[in-house]
Write an enzyme that holds these catalytic residues in place. Structure first.
Site, PDB file in Angstrom:
ATOM      1  N   HIS A  88       0.805  -1.232   0.000  1.00 39.51           N
ATOM      2  CA  HIS A  88       0.000   0.000   0.000  1.00 39.51           C
ATOM      3  C   HIS A  88       0.841   1.287   0.000  1.00 39.51           C
ATOM      4  CE1 HIS A  88      -3.579  -2.302   0.220  1.00 39.51           C
ATOM      5  NE2 HIS A  88      -3.785  -2.323   1.511  1.00 39.51           N
ATOM      6  N   HIS A 157     -10.036   2.420   0.459  1.00 46.26           N
ATOM      7  CA  HIS A 157      -9.980   1.292   1.398  1.00 46.26           C
ATOM      8  C   HIS A 157     -11.073   1.395   2.469  1.00 46.26           C
ATOM      9  CE1 HIS A 157      -7.990  -1.822   3.857  1.00 46.26           C
ATOM     10  NE2 HIS A 157      -7.233  -2.075   2.805  1.00 46.26           N
ATOM     11  N   GLU A 289     -11.674  -2.976  -3.117  1.00 51.62           N
ATOM     12  CA  GLU A 289     -10.608  -2.104  -3.593  1.00 51.62           C
ATOM     13  C   GLU A 289     -10.474  -2.294  -5.099  1.00 51.62           C
ATOM     14  OE1 GLU A 289      -7.148  -2.992  -1.053  1.00 51.62           O
ATOM     15  OE2 GLU A 289      -8.605  -3.983   0.222  1.00 51.62           O
TER      16      GLU A 289
HETATM   17  C1  BGC Z   1      -4.822  -6.098   1.934  1.00 60.09           C
HETATM   18  C2  BGC Z   1      -4.532  -6.912   3.145  1.00 60.09           C
HETATM   19  C3  BGC Z   1      -3.891  -5.987   4.139  1.00 60.09           C
HETATM   20  C4  BGC Z   1      -4.859  -4.882   4.439  1.00 60.09           C
HETATM   21  C5  BGC Z   1      -4.316  -3.881   5.410  1.00 60.09           C
HETATM   22  C6  BGC Z   1      -5.768  -5.019   2.289  1.00 60.09           C
HETATM   23  O1  BGC Z   1      -6.039  -4.232   1.202  1.00 60.09           O
HETATM   24  O2  BGC Z   1      -5.336  -6.877   0.897  1.00 60.09           O
HETATM   25  O3  BGC Z   1      -3.729  -8.016   2.859  1.00 60.09           O
HETATM   26  O4  BGC Z   1      -3.521  -6.662   5.299  1.00 60.09           O
HETATM   27  O5  BGC Z   1      -5.198  -4.207   3.274  1.00 60.09           O
HETATM   28  O6  BGC Z   1      -5.371  -3.162   5.939  1.00 60.09           O
END
Ligand code: BGC
Length: 327
Positions: A88, A157, A289
């Site tokens: 991310h 998210h 997402e």
């Molecule tokens: C991911 C997860 C991650 C999470 C963190 C998600 O978008 O797919 O693997 O742990 O975000 O909040």
């Protein structure tokens, strides 16, 4: 200007946006008088959390294997903030940045300039996220422009939970408009090849309870501790990707991106205390997402989210909320 909060409101929805992380901090359905997302009243809780509540994720959503990729014959090394991978956008991704926001009648426009080599990525990348409200729809547009070739895979998210109490999403129903899904490694990193959902627990082409998959012993579900997978959405252009519903409301997610990563909040652990003092526990929220295939830069550059210098990348995602029964 720093640290602002904006409200988009009509007769159906009231949506709050923070300049911090260009975050959706609340979506209230006024017909049901109900909060539909997980979130906090205090900005400090967004700053302290590493669970990406409601934020804009960038530059690149999800994992890049071993924090390494090649672009234009050059190797780039990114910070490993989710060992052994990069997740991310790094230690200080867009979720931790202050966007500069301005409001019009029914929209909020949030901009941010990510400097060359910020979190290891090449190019000065200017990003604009626009939130607009139209009737039952929250429309999210993203636009990226760079002065060098780079990567950008931006998503939102938000953790949804359509129930009044935010204890679990296991009782919700789900439909995913996808015939193929990508596998993940033991650390959650996507790799090739996508497999057919047919005759597997990943087949959500008909609306069915999320519980079905979360209790499954499919190796991909035990590996990821739940659903944390990228579905290749059927078709092209702006189209329906997901429907989530409970007994009185449904959320439809439209997008023009190639796929949707569905994450059932498997790493929530009760540490984040949100609205109404609820401790957000494992699987009490679900994220949709919309994005390019995670990590594709490392296995198929033809589908990777490469932004060419001077060429804008633009996308649209729509969250639509429909009442399914009158109370
Ligand atoms: C991911 C997860 C991650 C999470 C963190 C998600 O978008 O797919 O693997 O742990 O975000 O909040």
């Amino acid at each position: 200007m720093n640290d602002q909060s904006f409200v988009l409101e009509n007769s159906i929805l009231k949506v709050s946006i923070l300049s911090y992380g260009a975050t959706i901090s609340s979506i209230i359905d006024k017909r049901l008088q109900r909060e539909l997302v997980l979130g906090f009243n205090e900005k400090t809780k967004y700053e302290a959390s590493d669970k990406y509540f409601g934020c804009t994720v960038g530059r690149v959503a999800n994992r890049i294997s071993y924090g390494r990729f090649y672009l234009s014959q050059k190797e780039y090394r990114l910070p490993i903030n989710n060992a052994p991978h990069h997740l991310h956008g790094g230690f200080s991704g867009f979720d931790k940045k202050e966007f500069s926001c301005k409001m019009t009648e029914n929209s909020v426009e949030c901009t941010y300039l990510s400097r060359d080599l910020e979190e290891g990525y090449p190019g000065n990348l200017s990003v604009t996220i626009t939130y607009a409200l139209h009737d039952e729809r929250l429309i999210i547009k993203s636009r990226c422009l760079s002065d060098q070739d780079t990567l950008a895979n931006i998503t939102n998210h938000t953790y949804f939970n359509l129930n009044t109490d935010k204890k679990t999403i296991i009782d919700h129903n789900l439909k995913i408009f996808a015939d193929r899904v990508y596998p993940v490694d033991e650390f959650g990193c996507t790799f090739n090849q996508p497999f057919s959902v047919s005759k597997t627990p990943f087949d959500f082409t008909d609306l069915r309870p999320i519980a079905d998959i979360l209790v499954s012993s499919h190796p991909q579900i035990t590996t990821a501790k739940g659903l944390d997978h990228h579905f290749e959405v059927n078709g092209e252009g702006l189209r329906l990707s997901v429907i989530l519903s409970n007994e009185d409301i449904s959320l439809s997610v439209y997008t023009d991106k190639p796929g949707v990563h569905v994450y059932t909040g498997n790493y929530l652990n009760g540490e984040d205390i949100g609205f109404d003092d609820a401790a957000y526990q494992k699987q009490c929220g679900i994220c949709f997402e919309t994005q390019y295939v995670p990590n594709s830069v490392n296995f198929d550059t033809t589908i990777a989210p490469i932004v060419k210098a001077g060429e804008a990348q633009e996308h649209i995602t729509i969250f639509e909320f429909q009442q399914t029964s009158k109370r």
